[in-house]
Design an enzyme around this catalytic site. Structure first.
Site, short mmCIF file in Angstrom:
data_model
loop_
_atom_site.label_atom_id
_atom_site.label_comp_id
_atom_site.label_asym_id
_atom_site.label_seq_id
_atom_site.Cartn_x
_atom_site.Cartn_y
_atom_site.Cartn_z
N ALA A 19 0.80 -1.22 0.00
CA ALA A 19 0.00 0.00 0.00
C ALA A 19 0.84 1.27 0.00
CB ALA A 19 -0.93 -0.01 1.22
N GLY A 22 6.36 -0.43 -3.79
CA GLY A 22 6.40 -1.65 -4.58
C GLY A 22 7.81 -1.95 -5.00
N ARG A 23 8.03 -3.21 -5.35
CA ARG A 23 9.35 -3.64 -5.83
C ARG A 23 9.16 -4.68 -6.93
NH1 ARG A 23 10.93 -5.26 -0.84
NH2 ARG A 23 9.27 -6.79 -1.02
N HIS A 250 -2.53 -12.55 -2.76
CA HIS A 250 -2.66 -11.75 -1.55
C HIS A 250 -1.29 -11.78 -0.88
CE1 HIS A 250 -3.67 -10.07 2.20
NE2 HIS A 250 -4.88 -10.55 2.35
N ASP A 251 -0.68 -10.64 -0.68
CA ASP A 251 0.69 -10.62 -0.20
C ASP A 251 0.88 -11.41 1.09
OD1 ASP A 251 -0.66 -8.73 1.35
OD2 ASP A 251 0.52 -7.04 0.64
N THR A 252 -0.16 -11.45 1.94
CA THR A 252 -0.03 -12.22 3.18
C THR A 252 0.02 -13.72 2.88
OG1 THR A 252 -1.27 -10.50 4.32
CG2 THR A 252 -0.94 -12.56 5.50
N GLY A 425 8.45 -6.38 7.12
CA GLY A 425 9.24 -5.25 7.58
C GLY A 425 9.33 -5.13 9.09
#
Length: 492
Positions: A19, A22-23, A250-252, A425
């Site tokens: 959010a 980005g990479r 979904h990143d999670t 992070g």
């Protein structure tokens, strides 16, 4: 090929968009030589900012700008791979959940997608619940109530005829390949997905007067979405035959796939995970959903994970609170580094004031330090405007929220947690990790920081036959190649 075995020099591109940033990352899976283990490594080749913009009457995502950055990142990945004589095998995409873009029959995006931080869906909650009782919704979808869930966002739309809703990672995959699919882990966050059947809950679509074709067909992590459109291949320098592979989009879901937990028996049910970033996703991994009324009342969610697992979790706010405070302080001329701020917060005594870090009051941006102080005043306590005390309040509140959530998950899912894995992070924030160990009374293992990208890459690697085995094998590869740090609960 034996479980966990690898070929040498296999390279994958992971598009990982959060959010706030980005990479595009190159992931390399390499075979171990005599006396060494197989390993996965990451190289970030492109970074870019992300954030909501005020546009056309609301808070939206600038997909045009995001996609341009994705293309720049893929071009950088192609160049970096070529410099080493490598060829990218596939591309995987993960982002946040619930938000979507509307695409017409010609494939055009009708408008920039709304952000979940926009308040438009609040007014849709009651009308949706008049048609679909919340208990019935939960018994089918297992999804925790959040006012910005896709089901409520869609209820605000005025014109849906002939349109399809593509969740953000699916939208990016469509722009790359021209193929419309809905990846299951992200689909499970919509409030329109059957948690048991693993299919769209078409009866809910009908109840809300939504077309059964509103979403495209489902695809599972590891399946191929398609190959690159000719124009995309030309712009990036990648081969047109390069595959876009569905990962835990979904990143999670990708992050949990890379939690470096050890297997116990047939599964890994003795660990809890905290995917700590802008949001904190706190939960346990289960073989099947928990759809009880007690679970609904506790506002736990049952979302799909890689390999058909269930991510049984609850949102607990996150480091958005601290990053927003830092932004406000910087505007006021406060120049301390994050390390200095955390050191000052760590020196403060135990037992300071706390807030409910998951309160919707904190979702939108704007003067976060004062909002946190106001929330503390509402509890009858006082919080000074010193950045260190506000930082300590945030981290104490997050750790306490983590502990409550893990205890609730143990009770509701009838599991016992021995160790807590913090990935993302937040695993770099040593004070948060120690406070979490203190609050839970459990051992905390921090890392990997790049769990989402690792999960993305490893699912791709398995899809093309470079890695074999289940989640246990993928996690063993992570444990063997990524630095981890352990924390024990201190006596307070």
């Amino acid at each position: 090929m034996s479980a966990g075995s690898v070929f040498r020099d296999s390279v994958f591109a992971a598009v990982d968009i959060g959010a706030s940033s980005g990479r595009v990352i190159l992931g390399r899976v390499t075979a171990g030589s005599a006396g060494s283990e197989s390993a996965v490594s990451l190289e970030t080749v492109h970074r870019f900012a992300n954030g909501v913009v005020e546009f056309d009457g609301g808070l939206r995502w600038d997909i045009d700008a995001l996609f341009a950055e994705v293309l720049s990142g893929l071009a950088a990945a192609a160049r970096a791979a070529a410099e080493h004589g490598e060829k990218i095998s596939s591309i995987g995409i993960d982002t946040w959940a619930v938000d979507y873009g509307l695409v017409n029959a010609a494939g055009d995006l009708t408008a920039q997608p709304f952000s979940y931080r926009d308040d438009r869906s609040r007014a849709a909650v009651a009308p949706v619940h008049q048609k679909l009782d919340p208990a019935r919704l939960y018994a089918t979808t297992g999804l925790q109530f959040l006012q910005f869930n896709t089901i409520y966002q869609l209820a605000t739309e005025q014109y849906l005829d002939g349109l399809q809703a593509l969740l953000i990672p699916d939208l990016i995959a469509f722009l790359l390949t021209g193929v419309r699919r809905a990846e299951a882990t992200n689909a499970s966050t919509t409030g329109l997905f059957d948690a048991v059947a693993g299919e769209w809950a078409t009866e809910f679509l009908a109840a809300l007067d939504l077309s059964k074709k509103l979403f495209p067909p489902l695809i599972q992590p590891g399946e191929t979405v398609g190959t690159l459109l000719p124009g995309i291949a030309a712009r990036t320098g990648l081969a047109q035959a390069t595959k876009v592979v569905a990962v835990g989009s979904h990143d999670t879901a990708s992050a949990v796939a890379a939690v470096p937990a050890g297997a116990t028996g047939a599964g890994c049910e003795n660990f809890a995970y905290i995917s700590s970033g802008t949001w904190s996703l706190v939960g346990v991994e289960l073989p099947k959903p928990v759809l009880t009324e007690a679970s609904r009342q506790a506002n736990f969610t049952n979302e799909r994970g890689v390999d058909g697992t269930i991510r049984y979790l609850r949102n607990v706010g996150g480091l958005w609170l601290l990053s927003e405070c830092q932004r406000s302080w910087a505007d006021q001329g406060y120049t301390a580094t994050l390390e200095e701020l955390l050191a000052a917060a760590a020196a403060l005594p135990f037992g300071g004031p706390q807030i409910n870090a998951n309160d919707s009051y904190f979702i939108a941006p704007d003067n976060m330090p004062e909002r946190i102080r106001a929330a503390v005043r509402n509890t009858g306590a006082v919080l000074t405007d010193d950045p260190a005390t506000i930082t300590r309040c945030i981290l104490d509140s997050l750790a306490a929220g983590y502990a409550r959530t893990i205890a609730d998950a143990e009770r509701l899912a009838d599991v016992s947690v021995d160790v807590v894995h913090i990935v993302g992070g937040g695993s770099q924030n040593r004070l948060l990790c120690q406070l979490t160990a203190d609050a839970t009374g459990k051992r905390v293992i921090a890392g990997p920081v790049e769990a989402t990208a690792l999960g993305n890459v490893l699912v791709q690697a398995r899809a093309v036959g470079v890695v074999s085995g289940g989640l246990a094998e993928l996690r063993a590869l992570v444990r063997g190649s990524q630095p981890l740090e352990s924390y024990q609960a201190a006596l307070v």
